[in-house]
Design a protein around this motif. Structure first.
Motif, PDB file in Angstrom:
ATOM      1  N   ALA A 123      -8.018 -19.081  30.676  1.00 15.98           N
ATOM      2  CA  ALA A 123      -9.172 -19.654  30.152  1.00 15.98           C
ATOM      3  C   ALA A 123      -9.832 -20.782  30.865  1.00 15.98           C
ATOM      4  O   ALA A 123     -11.015 -20.978  31.048  1.00 15.98           O
ATOM      5  N   ALA A 124      -8.774 -21.671  31.602  1.00 19.23           N
ATOM      6  CA  ALA A 124      -9.339 -22.674  32.361  1.00 19.23           C
ATOM      7  C   ALA A 124     -10.271 -22.283  33.591  1.00 19.23           C
ATOM      8  O   ALA A 124     -11.235 -22.557  34.002  1.00 19.23           O
ATOM      9  N   TYR A 126     -11.549 -19.267  33.815  1.00 17.12           N
ATOM     10  CA  TYR A 126     -12.613 -18.570  33.468  1.00 17.12           C
ATOM     11  C   TYR A 126     -13.914 -19.650  32.987  1.00 17.12           C
ATOM     12  O   TYR A 126     -15.163 -19.589  33.523  1.00 17.12           O
ATOM     13  N   ARG A 127     -13.412 -20.717  32.486  1.00 17.18           N
ATOM     14  CA  ARG A 127     -14.397 -21.791  32.097  1.00 17.18           C
ATOM     15  C   ARG A 127     -14.962 -22.454  33.409  1.00 17.18           C
ATOM     16  O   ARG A 127     -16.092 -22.894  33.563  1.00 17.18           O
ATOM     17  N   ALA A 128     -14.002 -22.640  34.388  1.00 15.58           N
ATOM     18  CA  ALA A 128     -14.728 -23.151  35.902  1.00 15.58           C
ATOM     19  C   ALA A 128     -15.659 -22.386  36.751  1.00 15.58           C
ATOM     20  O   ALA A 128     -16.476 -22.830  37.135  1.00 15.58           O
ATOM     21  N   LYS A 129     -15.093 -21.125  36.692  1.00 14.92           N
ATOM     22  CA  LYS A 129     -15.753 -20.205  37.520  1.00 14.92           C
ATOM     23  C   LYS A 129     -16.959 -19.557  37.077  1.00 14.92           C
ATOM     24  O   LYS A 129     -17.792 -19.120  37.608  1.00 14.92           O
ATOM     25  N   ARG A 130     -16.891 -19.115  35.566  1.00 15.41           N
ATOM     26  CA  ARG A 130     -17.969 -18.605  34.853  1.00 15.41           C
ATOM     27  C   ARG A 130     -18.324 -17.281  35.765  1.00 15.41           C
ATOM     28  O   ARG A 130     -19.546 -16.921  35.782  1.00 15.41           O
ATOM     29  N   THR A 138      -5.466 -14.260  38.975  1.00  7.68           N
ATOM     30  CA  THR A 138      -5.258 -15.549  38.434  1.00  7.68           C
ATOM     31  C   THR A 138      -4.064 -15.920  37.502  1.00  7.68           C
ATOM     32  O   THR A 138      -3.481 -16.909  37.732  1.00  7.68           O
ATOM     33  N   GLU A 275      -7.865 -33.985  28.353  1.00  8.96           N
ATOM     34  CA  GLU A 275      -8.638 -33.248  29.191  1.00  8.96           C
ATOM     35  C   GLU A 275      -8.044 -32.182  29.928  1.00  8.96           C
ATOM     36  O   GLU A 275      -8.749 -31.216  30.670  1.00  8.96           O
ATOM     37  N   PRO A 277      -6.586 -28.824  31.567  1.00  4.37           N
ATOM     38  CA  PRO A 277      -6.672 -27.509  31.380  1.00  4.37           C
ATOM     39  C   PRO A 277      -5.138 -26.701  31.076  1.00  4.37           C
ATOM     40  O   PRO A 277      -5.712 -25.849  30.533  1.00  4.37           O
TER      41      PRO A 277
END
Length: 326
Positions: A123-124, A126-130, A138, A275, A277
């Motif tokens: 999830a971290a 995916y959220r960072a790279k979008r 991963t 904070e 990830p």
């Protein structure tokens, strides 16, 4: 208990059941045993139905309840209000700890499976790279097939977690100094010492009580034994883990954590754990909440019914076991 606790625990149906079991006024909620307005009711009381925020039942309070014979707690731990004076009077005690164990175990198993799947780092990322992320690249270590889960403490919750994990392709290790070989066989787990459990487990989940002997059970040395990428889950008490040492491991990214309890609780606003990830922080929600509270109330009313029928409690609290329980 506090009035808001009564309102959260008891729906109309459960209150009706209570009045069928006991001669009581559900509107009467005692928050202070020394309030003159409740003195007549306490003087007549044979049983107390308690909940969160119950005042201590010390010798002075018990003097106001000469007929009291039993206390049924519609929650888990009774350590906040059951005192030695209760045992000296021969008062019996029951709690809804077994009912409260159910949602904690369910939360834990959900987190074990998510941790094994590598959901936090996935999830971290995916959220960072979008953008599209290959699961193989991963979270190559992710997956729950033949992973090892270390359970610390064969408490009610720990045993329920073990039971709920049985259908999965996982190896379950147990550390509990009070569990012998025969009991381990019944639980279908392999018992190991804490060092071995820490070194061998992909996920460690803590279900031991808060005692002097369990303070910082997972200190810097024990945490350092956990494999890179392992996850620590704590739904027990925050003091069982050295927060400073765990924070260092989490900031480095070496370990992951799911923390429903912390020490202190609440963490300072400056804590990096909010904070990171690789950390999931939840505000002590693993236990009963919402409609799960009704399960505890029902369990407590069932215990009162057993008492009224002259039957032993299904989930009694015993003074010898209380010393090493939550």
């Amino acid at each position: 208990m506090a009035p808001e606790v009564r309102d959260a625990l008891f729906d109309d149906e459960t209150l009706t059941l209570l009045t069928q079991v006991a001669d009581t006024d559900p509107a009467l909620v005692v928050t202070d045993f020394h309030d003159p307005a409740v003195a007549p009711a306490l003087a007549r009381a044979e049983a107390l139905l308690t909940g969160w925020e119950c005042p201590p039942l010390d010798a002075r309070a018990l003097e106001l309840m000469p007929r009291l014979r039993t206390v049924v707690h519609a929650a888990g731990s009774v350590k906040h209000h059951i005192t030695d004076a209760c045992w000296q009077r021969g008062i019996t005690v029951a709690s809804a700890a077994g009912a409260n164990a159910v949602p904690v175990a369910e939360y834990t198993v959900a987190m074990v499976l998510l941790a094994g799947k590598g959901v936090l780092p996935a999830a971290a990322a995916y959220r960072a790279k979008r953008t599209w992320i290959s699961p193989i690249d991963t979270i190559g270590r992710g997956g729950n097939y033949r992973r090892t889960v270390g359970v610390v403490g064969a408490s009610r919750i720990g045993r329920r977690v073990i039971e709920l994990l049985r259908p999965y392709d996982l190896e379950v290790l147990l550390y509990d100094p009070y569990v012998d070989t025969e009991q381990a066989a019944e639980l279908q787990v392999r018992t190991v010492d804490l060092d071995v459990l820490a070194r061998s487990s992909d996920v460690v989940t803590i279900h031991a009580p808060q005692l002097p002997s369990t303070h910082h059970l997972f200190d810097a040395q024990q945490l350092s034994r956990m494999p890179d990428g392992a996850t620590l889950i704590n739904t027990a008490r925050g003091s069982l883990v050295d927060t400073e040492a765990l924070t260092a491991e989490l900031v480095s990214g070496r370990l992951n954590a799911v923390l429903d309890v912390t020490h202190p609780e609440v963490l300072p606003a400056s804590s990096p754990l909010y904070e990171l990830p690789n950390v999931l922080l939840t505000p002590h929600v693993a236990g009963s909440l919402g409609n799960e509270l009704t399960r505890m109330a029902r369990a407590a009313v069932d215990e009162l019914a057993r008492y009224a029928a002259g039957l032993p409690f299904a989930d009694p609290v015993r003074p010898d076991a209380l010393a090493r329980s939550a």
